[in-house]
Design an enzyme around this catalytic site. Structure first.
Site, short mmCIF file in Angstrom:
data_model
loop_
_atom_site.label_atom_id
_atom_site.label_comp_id
_atom_site.label_asym_id
_atom_site.label_seq_id
_atom_site.Cartn_x
_atom_site.Cartn_y
_atom_site.Cartn_z
N GLY A 32 -35.72 -46.20 16.25
CA GLY A 32 -35.12 -44.99 15.44
C GLY A 32 -33.58 -44.74 15.53
O GLY A 32 -33.24 -45.13 16.86
N GLY A 34 -30.24 -41.92 14.84
CA GLY A 34 -29.72 -40.70 14.48
C GLY A 34 -28.32 -40.44 14.78
O GLY A 34 -27.70 -41.36 15.18
N ASN A 35 -27.91 -39.27 14.50
CA ASN A 35 -26.29 -38.96 14.88
C ASN A 35 -26.29 -38.81 16.32
O ASN A 35 -25.43 -38.87 16.87
CB ASN A 35 -25.96 -37.69 14.26
CG ASN A 35 -26.70 -36.57 14.71
OD1 ASN A 35 -27.55 -36.50 15.45
ND2 ASN A 35 -26.49 -35.47 14.29
N ASP A 152 -35.35 -28.29 15.27
CA ASP A 152 -35.45 -29.35 14.17
C ASP A 152 -36.77 -29.75 13.84
O ASP A 152 -36.93 -30.97 13.97
CB ASP A 152 -34.51 -30.24 14.87
CG ASP A 152 -33.86 -31.46 13.88
OD1 ASP A 152 -33.53 -32.68 14.17
OD2 ASP A 152 -33.98 -31.21 12.57
C1 LIG Z 1 -38.37 -38.66 16.73
C2 LIG Z 1 -37.68 -39.10 16.02
C3 LIG Z 1 -36.17 -39.44 16.21
C4 LIG Z 1 -35.97 -40.21 17.20
N1 LIG Z 1 -37.03 -41.41 17.37
C5 LIG Z 1 -37.95 -41.33 18.43
C6 LIG Z 1 -38.61 -42.47 18.43
C7 LIG Z 1 -39.77 -43.00 19.01
N2 LIG Z 1 -40.73 -43.85 18.53
C8 LIG Z 1 -41.80 -44.24 19.05
N3 LIG Z 1 -42.42 -45.12 18.37
C9 LIG Z 1 -42.33 -45.88 17.16
C10 LIG Z 1 -41.29 -45.56 16.32
C11 LIG Z 1 -41.09 -46.13 15.18
C12 LIG Z 1 -42.05 -47.23 14.81
C13 LIG Z 1 -41.67 -47.89 13.47
C14 LIG Z 1 -42.81 -47.71 12.38
C15 LIG Z 1 -42.39 -48.37 10.97
N4 LIG Z 1 -41.99 -49.70 11.25
C16 LIG Z 1 -40.97 -49.82 12.43
C17 LIG Z 1 -41.18 -49.21 13.51
C18 LIG Z 1 -43.05 -47.40 15.55
C19 LIG Z 1 -43.27 -46.81 16.63
N5 LIG Z 1 -42.11 -43.81 20.16
C20 LIG Z 1 -41.38 -42.90 20.80
N6 LIG Z 1 -41.55 -42.25 22.06
C21 LIG Z 1 -40.45 -41.49 22.31
C22 LIG Z 1 -39.68 -41.33 21.10
C23 LIG Z 1 -40.15 -42.58 20.20
C24 LIG Z 1 -38.21 -43.20 17.02
N7 LIG Z 1 -37.12 -42.53 16.88
#
Ligand SMILES: C=CCCn1cc(-c2nc(Nc3ccc(C4CCNCC4)cc3)nc3[nH]ccc23)cn1
Length: 289
Positions: A32, A34-35, A152
């Site tokens: 993921g 973000g800013n 948020d």
């Molecule tokens: C919270 C939101 C803003 C920042 N943020 C946090 C995370 C995050 N993501 C995950 N797992 C995960 C994330 C995306 C995908 C995708 C699915 C679709 N296809 C591509 C891959 C699969 C698993 N686990 C986490 N633990 C702690 C943080 C965290 C991501 N962005």
């Protein structure tokens, strides 16, 4: 020794690993962006044999919105929030020379609620949506009991641990309400409005459908040609005139009624799980969608 049960018993606050060595964090993919920076999937593999655990690593990209000090506050916040409906803190990783740091968290394989509902819509029934909603509510209640305001709350910041468990994540905007205050007070103009549980409920029961996401519904009501700096004013006006987002398709009447209670213009009419913190007076609080 730091991992032994005896050590954990003697020093419970040590618990799991809290300091991760950068050289053992192997990048796998981007999760993921973000800013604030980015979140990466890494394997922490000190033995170098691909048996190490998968972790989510949030790397800070200092910019005008976020600084190392803000990031340290986020790390501190998450490190004290040990709760089943909040993403688990695992520790930190300092870059060489401690010029920057990363936040290490448990990796949740199903991604955010948006990803999950979009690709599992047919398998998620009303009962499951209500289960997710209750878990988010309990997570927010835990935050409130510690006098934190997330600020948020949105489906993009809710992660799916399993088909029956979701967790609140992303505490980059979280603030603590001082003990001598009853409210969180918006400190500077443009400070993000406090998102409400009712909006997440709407996202849940809309299955995060892009055509009924909150921003799109509001812009359709306000008019897409409004200048961006005037949107908050137009939004406040339509809410003052009692416009609210319509019920999602097939949404149970009682659930939509709860959304509408969360969106009451007068904050004293909104449901509040704990009496501990009442929400700020209207003047500080962009009425919810
Ligand atoms: C919270 C939101 C803003 C920042 N943020 C946090 C995370 C995050 N993501 C995950 N797992 C995960 C994330 C995306 C995908 C995708 C699915 C679709 N296809 C591509 C891959 C699969 C698993 N686990 C986490 N633990 C702690 C943080 C965290 C991501 N962005």
């Amino acid at each position: 020794v730091a991992q032994s049960p005896v050590w954990r018993a003697l020093c419970p606050d040590q618990g799991e690993q809290t300091l991760f060595e950068e050289r053992h964090l192997r990048y796998i993919s981007l999760l993921g962006k973000g800013n604030f920076g980015s979140v990466e999937l890494c394997r922490y593999d000190p033995l170098g044999d691909n048996t190490g655990e998968m972790v989510a690593v949030k790397k800070l990209q200092p910019n005008k919105q976020s600084t190392l000090e803000d990031f340290k506050k986020e790390v501190k916040t998450l490190s004290v929030l040990d709760y089943e409906y909040i993403v688990k803190y695992k520790g930190v990783c300092y870059s060489t020379g401690r010029l920057s740091m990363s936040l290490v968290m448990e990796y949740l394989p199903n991604g955010s609620l948006i990803n999950y509902l979009d690709s599992n819509r047919l398998h998620v029934n009303t009962w499951r949506l209500l289960l997710f909603a209750s878990q988010i509510c309990k997570g927010m209640e835990h935050l409130q009991s510690l006098r934190y305001v997330h600020r948020d709350l949105a489906a993009r910041n809710i992660l799916v641990a399993s088909e029956s468990l979701v967790k609140i994540a992303d505490f980059g905007l979280t603030k603590v309400v001082p003990f001598d205050k009853e409210y969180y007070r918006v400190s500077q103009p443009g400070d993000s409005p406090i998102f409400c549980f009712g909006v997440v409920l709407h996202e849940l029961f809309s299955y995060c459908d892009i055509n009924s996401n909150p921003k799109r519904l509001c812009m359709r009501e306000i008019g897409n040609n409004v200048q961006s700096q005037s949107i908050t004013i137009y939004l406040a006006n339509i809410l003052k005139n009692n416009w609210r987002m319509p019920a999602p398709p097939n949404c149970p009447a009682k659930v939509y009624s709860l959304m509408r209670q969360c969106w009451a213009y007068d904050f004293e009419e909104r449901p509040c799980p704990l009496p501990a913190i009442r929400w700020p007076a209207k003047r500080f609080y962009a009425a919810p969608l």
